[in-house]
Design a protein around this motif. Structure first.
Motif, PDB file in Angstrom:
ATOM      1  N   ALA A 265     -22.525  15.656 -17.849  1.00  0.00           N
ATOM      2  CA  ALA A 265     -23.857  15.791 -17.254  1.00  0.00           C
ATOM      3  C   ALA A 265     -23.869  16.737 -16.061  1.00  0.00           C
ATOM      4  N   ARG A 266     -22.721  16.952 -15.436  1.00  0.00           N
ATOM      5  CA  ARG A 266     -22.660  17.734 -14.202  1.00  0.00           C
ATOM      6  C   ARG A 266     -22.141  19.146 -14.443  1.00  0.00           C
ATOM      7  N   GLU A 267     -22.688  20.082 -13.679  1.00  0.00           N
ATOM      8  CA  GLU A 267     -22.137  21.428 -13.672  1.00  0.00           C
ATOM      9  C   GLU A 267     -21.082  21.556 -12.579  1.00  0.00           C
ATOM     10  N   GLY A 268     -21.148  20.663 -11.616  1.00  0.00           N
ATOM     11  CA  GLY A 268     -20.214  20.704 -10.506  1.00  0.00           C
ATOM     12  C   GLY A 268     -18.892  20.029 -10.825  1.00  0.00           C
ATOM     13  N   ARG A 269     -18.080  19.854  -9.791  1.00  0.00           N
ATOM     14  CA  ARG A 269     -16.730  19.305  -9.959  1.00  0.00           C
ATOM     15  C   ARG A 269     -16.770  17.810 -10.255  1.00  0.00           C
ATOM     16  N   THR A 270     -16.018  17.423 -11.254  1.00  0.00           N
ATOM     17  CA  THR A 270     -15.905  16.016 -11.634  1.00  0.00           C
ATOM     18  C   THR A 270     -14.457  15.736 -12.018  1.00  0.00           C
ATOM     19  N   GLU A 271     -13.882  14.709 -11.419  1.00  0.00           N
ATOM     20  CA  GLU A 271     -12.488  14.383 -11.697  1.00  0.00           C
ATOM     21  C   GLU A 271     -12.344  12.901 -12.032  1.00  0.00           C
ATOM     22  N   LEU A 272     -11.247  12.583 -12.656  1.00  0.00           N
ATOM     23  CA  LEU A 272     -10.867  11.202 -12.944  1.00  0.00           C
ATOM     24  C   LEU A 272      -9.731  10.830 -12.003  1.00  0.00           C
ATOM     25  N   PHE A 273      -9.883   9.734 -11.281  1.00  0.00           N
ATOM     26  CA  PHE A 273      -8.813   9.313 -10.388  1.00  0.00           C
ATOM     27  C   PHE A 273      -7.653   8.751 -11.207  1.00  0.00           C
ATOM     28  N   ILE A 274      -6.494   9.377 -11.062  1.00  0.00           N
ATOM     29  CA  ILE A 274      -5.287   8.930 -11.773  1.00  0.00           C
ATOM     30  C   ILE A 274      -4.200   8.691 -10.740  1.00  0.00           C
ATOM     31  N   PRO A 275      -3.849   7.446 -10.458  1.00  0.00           N
ATOM     32  CA  PRO A 275      -2.792   7.185  -9.468  1.00  0.00           C
ATOM     33  C   PRO A 275      -1.460   7.737  -9.956  1.00  0.00           C
ATOM     34  N   PRO A 276      -0.635   8.231  -9.054  1.00  0.00           N
ATOM     35  CA  PRO A 276       0.642   8.826  -9.465  1.00  0.00           C
ATOM     36  C   PRO A 276       1.570   7.844 -10.170  1.00  0.00           C
ATOM     37  N   ASP A 277       1.408   6.553  -9.895  1.00  0.00           N
ATOM     38  CA  ASP A 277       2.271   5.547 -10.522  1.00  0.00           C
ATOM     39  C   ASP A 277       1.556   4.811 -11.659  1.00  0.00           C
ATOM     40  N   LEU A 278       0.589   5.484 -12.308  1.00  0.00           N
ATOM     41  CA  LEU A 278      -0.189   4.824 -13.363  1.00  0.00           C
ATOM     42  C   LEU A 278       0.704   4.292 -14.481  1.00  0.00           C
ATOM     43  N   ASN A 279       1.698   5.055 -14.892  1.00  0.00           N
ATOM     44  CA  ASN A 279       2.559   4.607 -15.979  1.00  0.00           C
ATOM     45  C   ASN A 279       3.260   3.299 -15.633  1.00  0.00           C
TER      46      ASN A 279
ATOM     47  N   ILE B 160     -10.601   5.314 -29.484  1.00  0.00           N
ATOM     48  CA  ILE B 160      -9.569   6.289 -29.146  1.00  0.00           C
ATOM     49  C   ILE B 160      -9.692   7.596 -29.915  1.00  0.00           C
ATOM     50  N   PRO B 161      -9.925   7.591 -31.244  1.00  0.00           N
ATOM     51  CA  PRO B 161     -10.016   8.871 -31.965  1.00  0.00           C
ATOM     52  C   PRO B 161     -11.051   9.819 -31.380  1.00  0.00           C
ATOM     53  N   ARG B 162     -12.194   9.290 -30.970  1.00  0.00           N
ATOM     54  CA  ARG B 162     -13.240  10.148 -30.402  1.00  0.00           C
ATOM     55  C   ARG B 162     -12.796  10.751 -29.065  1.00  0.00           C
ATOM     56  N   LEU B 163     -12.012   9.986 -28.289  1.00  0.00           N
ATOM     57  CA  LEU B 163     -11.519  10.497 -27.013  1.00  0.00           C
ATOM     58  C   LEU B 163     -10.518  11.634 -27.227  1.00  0.00           C
ATOM     59  N   HIS B 164      -9.708  11.524 -28.268  1.00  0.00           N
ATOM     60  CA  HIS B 164      -8.734  12.574 -28.581  1.00  0.00           C
ATOM     61  C   HIS B 164      -9.438  13.894 -28.867  1.00  0.00           C
ATOM     62  N   GLU B 165     -10.618  13.819 -29.456  1.00  0.00           N
ATOM     63  CA  GLU B 165     -11.347  15.016 -29.864  1.00  0.00           C
ATOM     64  C   GLU B 165     -11.908  15.802 -28.690  1.00  0.00           C
ATOM     65  N   THR B 166     -12.030  15.183 -27.517  1.00  0.00           N
ATOM     66  CA  THR B 166     -12.672  15.855 -26.382  1.00  0.00           C
ATOM     67  C   THR B 166     -11.829  16.980 -25.810  1.00  0.00           C
ATOM     68  N   GLY B 167     -10.505  16.841 -25.886  1.00  0.00           N
ATOM     69  CA  GLY B 167      -9.633  17.870 -25.329  1.00  0.00           C
ATOM     70  C   GLY B 167      -9.548  17.870 -23.816  1.00  0.00           C
ATOM     71  N   ASP B 168     -10.129  16.856 -23.157  1.00  0.00           N
ATOM     72  CA  ASP B 168     -10.086  16.786 -21.699  1.00  0.00           C
ATOM     73  C   ASP B 168      -8.660  16.474 -21.241  1.00  0.00           C
ATOM     74  N   LYS B 169      -8.163  17.251 -20.278  1.00  0.00           N
ATOM     75  CA  LYS B 169      -6.775  17.091 -19.839  1.00  0.00           C
ATOM     76  C   LYS B 169      -6.513  15.742 -19.176  1.00  0.00           C
ATOM     77  N   ALA B 170      -7.457  15.292 -18.330  1.00  0.00           N
ATOM     78  CA  ALA B 170      -7.274  14.010 -17.648  1.00  0.00           C
ATOM     79  C   ALA B 170      -7.265  12.863 -18.653  1.00  0.00           C
ATOM     80  N   VAL B 171      -8.195  12.906 -19.604  1.00  0.00           N
ATOM     81  CA  VAL B 171      -8.255  11.875 -20.640  1.00  0.00           C
ATOM     82  C   VAL B 171      -6.974  11.886 -21.462  1.00  0.00           C
ATOM     83  N   LYS B 172      -6.488  13.070 -21.799  1.00  0.00           N
ATOM     84  CA  LYS B 172      -5.247  13.183 -22.569  1.00  0.00           C
ATOM     85  C   LYS B 172      -4.078  12.562 -21.821  1.00  0.00           C
ATOM     86  N   THR B 173      -3.998  12.834 -20.524  1.00  0.00           N
ATOM     87  CA  THR B 173      -2.905  12.280 -19.708  1.00  0.00           C
ATOM     88  C   THR B 173      -2.926  10.758 -19.714  1.00  0.00           C
TER      89      THR B 173
END
Length: 305
Positions: free
Chosen positions: A221-235, A254-267
């Motif tokens: 929805a946004r044209e501006g910056r949007t990030e997902l908070f991922i703690p360094p010790d998430l694993n 999950i299959p639909r999320l794989h299709e997005t190609g978003d790097k944060a989601v992939k991580t």
């Protein structure tokens, strides 16, 4: 497809979702054609009932996935007539029958430089001062009304426990906005408006398919910056405190999320699937408190509650 044409179909889906069964006669030919994939996969089935036939729902989670795909803003927000609840109650004796919410109260906690500007009214809201005095403040987002301007960091927080303890995450010049789960269209409208175009949005949600989906809705929805908070010790957190059962409940997304190609989601997905678990975000504040007090056992107890 126009909004007017969408509304009857959205209302039909809402009835199926809420009641689990509707008369087959209530499904038009056009709607049945749209529902064809759900009939083919036996998410919906037709069964004899009395002198007629009923359509029954056998797999609610797949219907919800269908709804999320076709109506990302939610059925209640799409299948609306613009009639206020008070007017709906007077005419139909049911405030929810034909109403669409046109105003939304939003809870906010401010930290550091976090002032909202109502330029049209010449007013400001010092959210940090309000938070210092009262713990929380709020604004009302009303359809068609001027929106407040904000240029700092916006943390969209899914769960109440994390929202009320957000100070433990040491936010700087940030407003924490409580979304209460799936983000409402009026809040999404503000986040995608020119008034917040210079702000950076960081989403704090559960580390599961549904939480990742909310992040993607905000980013889209946004044209501006949007990030997902991922703690360094998430694993490590997922491995130690994650839930296999909760992953099973949302695995169909999950299959639909794989299709997005978003790097944060992939991580995040790689971590979840590697551990075969998902993680609820309450762990973040519980463990932060434990580190600050030096008590690992206290953190564990927080997670049990």
């Amino acid at each position: 497809m126009s909004e007017a044409r969408k509304e009857p179909f959205a209302a039909l889906l809402a009835k199926l979702r809420d009641s689990g069964t509707i008369p087959a006669s209530a499904v038009s030919r056009a709607s049945e054609e749209k529902l064809k994939p759900l009939f083919q996969s036996e998410v919906l089935t037709k069964i004899p009932r009395g002198r007629g036939t009923a359509v029954t729902l056998s797999k609610p989670e797949y219907l919800q996935e269908f709804i999320d795909k076709h109506f990302p803003e939610g059925l209640e927000n799409t299948a609306k007539t613009g009639m206020a609840r008070s007017e709906s109650a007077r005419i139909f004796r049911d405030s929810k029958k034909r109403s669409g919410r046109t105003a939304l109260p939003v809870f906010i906690r401010g930290f550091g430089e976090s002032t909202l500007m109502y330029r049209s009214k010449g007013h400001t809201l010092n959210t940090a001062r309000q938070t210092e005095l009262f713990g929380v403040t709020s604004i009302m987002l009303t359809e068609g009304e001027p929106l407040p301007e904000y240029k700092g960091n916006i943390a969209t927080v899914e769960n109440l426990e994390v929202f009320t303890a957000f100070q433990r995450l040491n936010p700087k010049n940030t407003i924490a906005v409580y979304t209460g789960g799936r983000i409402h269209r009026l809040l999404l409208h503000w986040l995608s408006s020119p008034e917040t175009s210079k702000a950076e949005v960081i989403h704090y949600g559960d580390y599961d398919p549904a939480g990742l989906g909310d992040y993607l809705r905000i980013k889209a929805a946004r044209e501006g910056r949007t990030e997902l908070f991922i703690p360094p010790d998430l694993n490590a957190l997922v491995k130690k405190y994650g839930s296999e059962t909760l992953l099973e409940k949302s695995a169909h997304l999950i299959p639909r999320l794989h299709e997005t190609g978003d790097k944060a989601v992939k991580t995040v997905l790689e971590i979840l699937l590697k551990n075969n678990r998902v993680l609820e975000q309450e762990v973040l504040t519980a463990m932060k408190e434990a580190r600050q007090t030096g008590s690992t056992e206290q953190g564990k107890e927080c997670l049990k509650q």
